[in-house]
Design an enzyme around this catalytic site. Structure first.
Site, PDB file in Angstrom:
ATOM      1  N   ASP A 232       0.823  -1.208   0.000  1.00  0.00           N
ATOM      2  CA  ASP A 232       0.000   0.000   0.000  1.00  0.00           C
ATOM      3  C   ASP A 232       0.858   1.259   0.000  1.00  0.00           C
ATOM      4  O   ASP A 232       2.025   1.237   0.429  1.00  0.00           O
ATOM      5  CB  ASP A 232      -0.882   0.047   1.256  1.00  0.00           C
ATOM      6  CG  ASP A 232      -1.975  -1.001   1.270  1.00  0.00           C
ATOM      7  OD1 ASP A 232      -2.069  -1.774   0.297  1.00  0.00           O
ATOM      8  OD2 ASP A 232      -2.717  -1.049   2.265  1.00  0.00           O
TER       9      ASP A 232
ATOM     10  N   HIS B 274       3.922  -2.123   3.116  1.00  0.00           N
ATOM     11  CA  HIS B 274       3.894  -0.749   2.628  1.00  0.00           C
ATOM     12  C   HIS B 274       5.204  -0.382   1.937  1.00  0.00           C
ATOM     13  O   HIS B 274       6.281  -0.697   2.453  1.00  0.00           O
ATOM     14  CB  HIS B 274       3.638   0.206   3.798  1.00  0.00           C
ATOM     15  CG  HIS B 274       2.341  -0.067   4.493  1.00  0.00           C
ATOM     16  ND1 HIS B 274       2.202  -1.098   5.417  1.00  0.00           N
ATOM     17  CD2 HIS B 274       1.117   0.510   4.384  1.00  0.00           C
ATOM     18  CE1 HIS B 274       0.946  -1.132   5.846  1.00  0.00           C
ATOM     19  NE2 HIS B 274       0.272  -0.166   5.240  1.00  0.00           N
TER      20      HIS B 274
END
Length: 238
Positions: free
Chosen positions: A51, A196
């Protein structure tokens, strides 16, 4: 006394309305909704997702590692970041990764009106289309939703995907060793792993993705040694 009661009633109504717009949809979508993807139906496979990127400080190094390990991942990108880094998006596509949508600017859905939610999707789709990307999958930031989030995603033909494994890799306390240990303890067949590839611009600790990449350099060979292979949403027909 009557004024006090009216104030309490007004506050209660306001709180109920706020919860109905924010907390209730999020809990329902995260935990109950059956068509929300949280795992994959293959016990010998896992899905690796990232993400918040792309980020030129971290994403290229991550792509180097994935290429070395011959692993394909799914990137839930922030459209504003993608617009600033089109070459990274093109590299993701060229190397067989899936580019999906995370947000326009990583704004919380709880702070977004229905009108802004529609604007965010429209702008994001337009930005990604300019790079030859038609996103088929969507993950809301933090998993937070409002009543407009998923209907709007579906209007644009996107399937929502959450996760079953996190390693808190955004935290300043999460060293590469900590991330490694959490992933090896938590990942099992059918897991969707959420990590991430961007940090500070989305609330993560400075330099956090560097530690994530260091951990993955250890974890990926071990998971492959356990017999897992890595899949994208298209490969499991989500």
């Amino acid at each position: 006394m009557a004024k006090h009661s009216l104030l309490l009633t007004a506050l209660g109504v306001t709180a109920a309305c706020a919860a109905g717009y924010t907390v209730v949809p999020t809990i329902y979508n995260k935990r109950i909704r059956r068509d929300m993807v949280r795992t994959i139906p293959q016990q010998n496979a896992v899905m690796l997702t990232f993400d918040d990127g792309p980020d030129p400080r971290y994403t290229p190094a991550l792509l180097d590692l994935l290429k070395k390990e011959e692993v394909h991942a799914t990137f839930f990108v922030v459209a504003d970041n993608a617009r600033e880094n089109p070459a990274i998006i093109k590299r993701m596509q060229a190397e067989g990764h899936t580019v999906a949508l995370h947000a326009l600017s990583h704004r919380c859905a709880w702070l977004s009106s229905g009108r802004y939610t529609q604007y965010e999707f429209a702008q994001s789709v337009q930005i990604l289309a300019s790079m030859g990307v038609t996103p088929r999958y969507y993950r809301p930031p933090w998993g937070y939703t409002n009543p407009h989030t998923l209907p709007t995603a579906r209007r644009y033909g996107m399937r929502p995907i959450l996760w079953s494994v996190m390693a808190e890799d955004w935290s300043a306390r999460s060293t590469a060793d900590v991330i490694t240990d959490k992933l090896l303890a938590r990942v099992k067949g059918g897991s969707i792993i959420c990590l991430h590839d961007a940090g500070e611009n989305s609330g993560g600790a400075p330099g956090a993705p560097t530690r994530t990449i260091q951990a993955l350099a250890r974890v990926l060979p071990i998971l492959k040694g356990r017999g897992y292979h890595f899949v994208t949403p298209q490969q499991v027909q989500l």
